[in-house]
Design an enzyme around this catalytic site. Structure first.
Site, mmCIF file in Angstrom:
data_model
loop_
_atom_site.group_PDB
_atom_site.id
_atom_site.type_symbol
_atom_site.label_atom_id
_atom_site.label_comp_id
_atom_site.label_asym_id
_atom_site.label_seq_id
_atom_site.Cartn_x
_atom_site.Cartn_y
_atom_site.Cartn_z
ATOM 1 N N SER A 183 44.209 112.821 73.042
ATOM 2 C CA SER A 183 43.784 112.632 71.653
ATOM 3 C C SER A 183 42.351 112.127 71.588
ATOM 4 O O SER A 183 41.919 111.336 72.413
ATOM 5 C CB SER A 183 44.693 111.631 70.938
ATOM 6 O OG SER A 183 44.235 111.413 69.616
ATOM 7 N N LYS A 235 52.516 112.160 71.992
ATOM 8 C CA LYS A 235 51.334 112.759 71.367
ATOM 9 C C LYS A 235 51.696 113.420 70.038
ATOM 10 O O LYS A 235 50.946 113.340 69.056
ATOM 11 C CB LYS A 235 50.721 113.806 72.311
ATOM 12 C CG LYS A 235 49.544 114.594 71.703
ATOM 13 C CD LYS A 235 48.414 113.672 71.237
ATOM 14 C CE LYS A 235 47.119 114.408 70.979
ATOM 15 N NZ LYS A 235 47.176 115.409 69.922
ATOM 16 N N HIS A 280 52.008 110.688 67.596
ATOM 17 C CA HIS A 280 50.649 110.229 67.264
ATOM 18 C C HIS A 280 50.091 111.090 66.140
ATOM 19 O O HIS A 280 49.547 110.589 65.151
ATOM 20 C CB HIS A 280 49.743 110.317 68.491
ATOM 21 C CG HIS A 280 48.274 110.228 68.188
ATOM 22 N ND1 HIS A 280 47.545 111.292 67.670
ATOM 23 C CD2 HIS A 280 47.383 109.207 68.311
ATOM 24 C CE1 HIS A 280 46.299 110.939 67.491
ATOM 25 N NE2 HIS A 280 46.166 109.679 67.869
ATOM 26 N N ASN A 281 50.216 112.403 66.280
ATOM 27 C CA ASN A 281 49.694 113.310 65.265
ATOM 28 C C ASN A 281 50.452 113.177 63.948
ATOM 29 O O ASN A 281 49.871 113.364 62.882
ATOM 30 C CB ASN A 281 49.757 114.750 65.765
ATOM 31 C CG ASN A 281 48.721 115.033 66.834
ATOM 32 O OD1 ASN A 281 48.183 114.110 67.441
ATOM 33 N ND2 ASN A 281 48.432 116.296 67.066
ATOM 34 N N GLU A 320 49.034 110.277 62.270
ATOM 35 C CA GLU A 320 47.712 110.743 61.831
ATOM 36 C C GLU A 320 47.816 111.511 60.512
ATOM 37 O O GLU A 320 47.012 111.298 59.602
ATOM 38 C CB GLU A 320 47.122 111.624 62.927
ATOM 39 C CG GLU A 320 45.804 112.286 62.597
ATOM 40 C CD GLU A 320 45.400 113.263 63.684
ATOM 41 O OE1 GLU A 320 45.067 114.421 63.354
ATOM 42 O OE2 GLU A 320 45.427 112.879 64.878
#
Length: 629
Positions: free
Chosen positions: A292, A347, A350-351, A354
């Protein structure tokens, strides 16, 4: 023990660098010139090139010595070894030989030889050596620097870090390759050749940076793989999906047992599990690795989330940690996440967070711009003020976006209000459904993007349901407090999915460590993430909103969230993530929910049964609802 052979033409620095390496390794140094016969030395001192017949005894003596050194403590050898057949002979049946090929241009070496005193090798012989030289397609390749210490540092970096082959020179691939090279990590690059579409990509990349870095480049996959020392470490930076499977199938015939593939794209975690099993059956290691930070992060230091085989991480981890961002304590924003596809799952999540944070900032901007009639300059100033406390990368870039002008006009106003998504936000919502986790804010952010996509329909609907102007009165303090509450809840929603996945898949995730590696290098870095990293050290096993420190923050701001959402919706301004955060919070913190009515309905039409408050949990009952008592 290892034998380090520094090879190359005379004058390239083999002896000087060999002695430095031997001293560093605390092992003996030997110069192959000392193994020549007096007859050979006499010929060379008169400028007469040696023949293969002249070299036969010399090579045999060296081979015998190398065999002996390998049984002792190892050694460093400076030896020209210009031809491949010489190198094969010297290293025959010896897998402990490490070849270090030193090189420079003819003109530079010639000048050095002219300046060298009291040496039997004559500069006139240099051309014959360059003519004889057969460059190895293996080992460590080092372009020598005018300063021996600089060259020695390059050698040590190559020995410290495993060599990496990088496949795919798109934006992220190029940035990661440059990042690795800047840290002294040896990296070779490959990019496919597609006529009329992708031609000369690897060659151009290497040539564009040859003044600073030496990138061995390839457009032939087999040659690329065979150039890497075994066991190989190959980083795949290709688009997620079928492209990854295609590259794996293409590269697999050239791999050997113990080689490692690292998928650095945004692959779906179920695909990562499938690929890991497929490769494991063939003896190939695999790491599904989230990266990232975008182009800038990949170049300067991303947050890296590797998951898979721990043995693979132990081998490559030092290199990944070297290229990662560093937290406030100077520790790498990279850590082994866990087994299987945990790296790509983290990940993905995480997105997801986001998505929620981006939508949250965007809807507050929209409310202030069109509801409160604030100018872009004022909103930029407000976000800058907020960010003194929040220290959020997304707020930081929003400040700049609100100031950026093109031809004197705000560029933001020229951007079509249609948002896309690459899949990770939707994937995380599907994973939440599969795991039975409430995912209100992140799913709302995904849906907000989806509804924005049909601009034509929205224009038609806006004509049908013409919204009236409403006067709104909300203070900046109320706005900030509402934003803080919604952001905390969005993060809590995300981490709750991690908790569920860790339990379901037996990953034993370290939530504090995950938050720590998200404190720098990634898109969602913020002060809140730093706080969570500390708070989750002792309380990672419970819902974030049950943490006492978090609860205090939410209690200070929850009324403002209710007020702002209520005023915005009353004035007909959409607040998808903010309202979802409020609803999630109210649902979570309500001792009595509406689910008893749902259970009664399910039992009425489908005899699905229900549990009772006045009975033990686990006992189920059914009622014939048509018989009124």
């Amino acid at each position: 023990m290892k034998i380090y052979i520094l090879m190359g033409v005379s004058g390239v620095g083999k002896t000087t660098l060999g002695k430095m390496l031997a001293s560093e390794m605390n092992i003996p140094f030997h110069d192959a010139d000392d193994f020549h016969s007096a007859q050979n030395i006499e010929k060379m001192s008169h400028g007469i090139p040696l023949t293969d017949e002249d070299r036969a005894d010399w090579l045999q003596n060296l081979k015998n010595a190398i065999h002996k050194w390998g049984k002792d403590d190892g050694a460093v050898l400076a030896c020209s070894a210009l031809k491949e057949k010489y190198r094969k002979f010297l290293a025959e049946s010896n897998d402990q030989v490490v070849w270090i090929y030193l090189y420079e241009t003819y003109d530079v070496i010639l000048q050095r030889l002219k300046e060298r005193k009291n040496h039997y090798f004559k500069p006139d012989l240099l051309k014959s050596q360059f003519d004889t030289l057969e460059k190895p397609d293996y080992g460590i390749h080092i372009k020598v620097d005018a300063q021996p210490q600089n060259t020695f540092n390059k050698i040590m970096n190559h020995l410290k870090y495993p060599e990496i082959g990088l496949v795919g020179l798109g934006v992220m691939g190029k940035s990661l390759a440059l990042n690795m090279a800047s840290k002294g990590i040896p990296v070779s690059v490959f990019n496919r050749e597609v006529k009329g579409k992708e031609e000369g990509v690897a060659k151009d990349f290497a040539e564009n940076h040859q003044d600073v870095y030496d990138f061995p480049w390839f457009d032939d996959l087999e040659k690329f793989v065979k150039s890497l020392p075994a066991p190989r470490n190959i980083f795949l930076m290709v688009n997620a999906g079928k492209a990854v499977d295609y590259v794996i199938d293409e590269i697999l015939p050239f791999l050997e047992v113990g080689d490692l593939l690292i998928d650095g794209g945004n692959s779906h975690y179920t695909d990562t599990n499938r690929r890991a099993q497929y490769l494991n059956d063939k003896g190939i290691l695999f790491l599904g690795t989230g990266v990232s930070g975008g182009e800038d992060g990949a170049l300067k230091g991303p947050s890296i989330m590797p998951g898979g085989d721990k043995k693979a991480y132990d081998r490559i981890g030092a290199a990944l940690e070297a290229i990662s961002a560093k937290d406030s304590n100077g520790d790498p924003c990279c850590a082994f996440i866990g087994p299987q596809s945990s790296g790509h799952f983290v990940k993905m999540l995480h997105n997801g967070i986001e998505y929620g944070e981006m939508q949250l900032i965007s809807e507050f901007y929209h409310l202030m711009r069109f509801g409160l009639k604030y100018s872009p300059e004022k909103i930029s100033q407000i976000y800058a003020k907020w960010n003194k406390e929040q220290d959020s990368f997304l707020l930081e870039i929003s400040v700049e976006i609100l100031k950026f002008k093109e031809n004197g006009e705000l560029l933001l106003d020229q951007i079509l209000d249609v948002a896309g998504q690459k899949g990770t936000g939707g994937w995380s919502s599907i994973a939440a459904l599969d795991l039975g986790v409430s995912f209100d804010t992140i799913s709302a952010a995904v849906m907000a993007r989806n509804i924005s996509a049909d601009k034509t329909m929205r224009l038609e609907a806006s004509d049908i349901y013409a919204h009236k102007e409403h006067e709104i009165n909300i203070s900046e303090e109320e706005l900030f407090k509402a934003y803080k509450a919604a952001s905390i809840i969005n993060h809590a929603v995300g981490f709750e999915l991690l908790r569920a996945a860790s339990t379901e898949f037996d990953w034993n995730l370290n939530y504090s460590e995950i938050a720590r590696i998200w404190t720098n290098g990634c898109i969602i870095k913020s002060q809140l993430m730093k706080d969570l990293s500390e708070m989750l050290e002792d309380h990672g096993s419970v819902h974030i909103l049950l943490n006492k420190e978090i609860a205090k923050k939410v209690n200070e701001n929850k009324n403002s969230l209710s007020f702002v959402v209520g005023k915005a919706l009353e004035a007909e301004y959409p607040m998808q993530v903010s309202s979802s955060a409020l609803n999630y919070f109210l649902g979570l913190s309500s001792s009595q929910s509406s689910a008893n009515m749902i259970q009664a309905q399910r039992d009425f039409f489908g005899a699905h049964t229900y549990e009772r408050k006045d009975k033990s949990r686990g006992e189920f009952f059914h009622t014939d609802w048509t018989k009124i008592s």
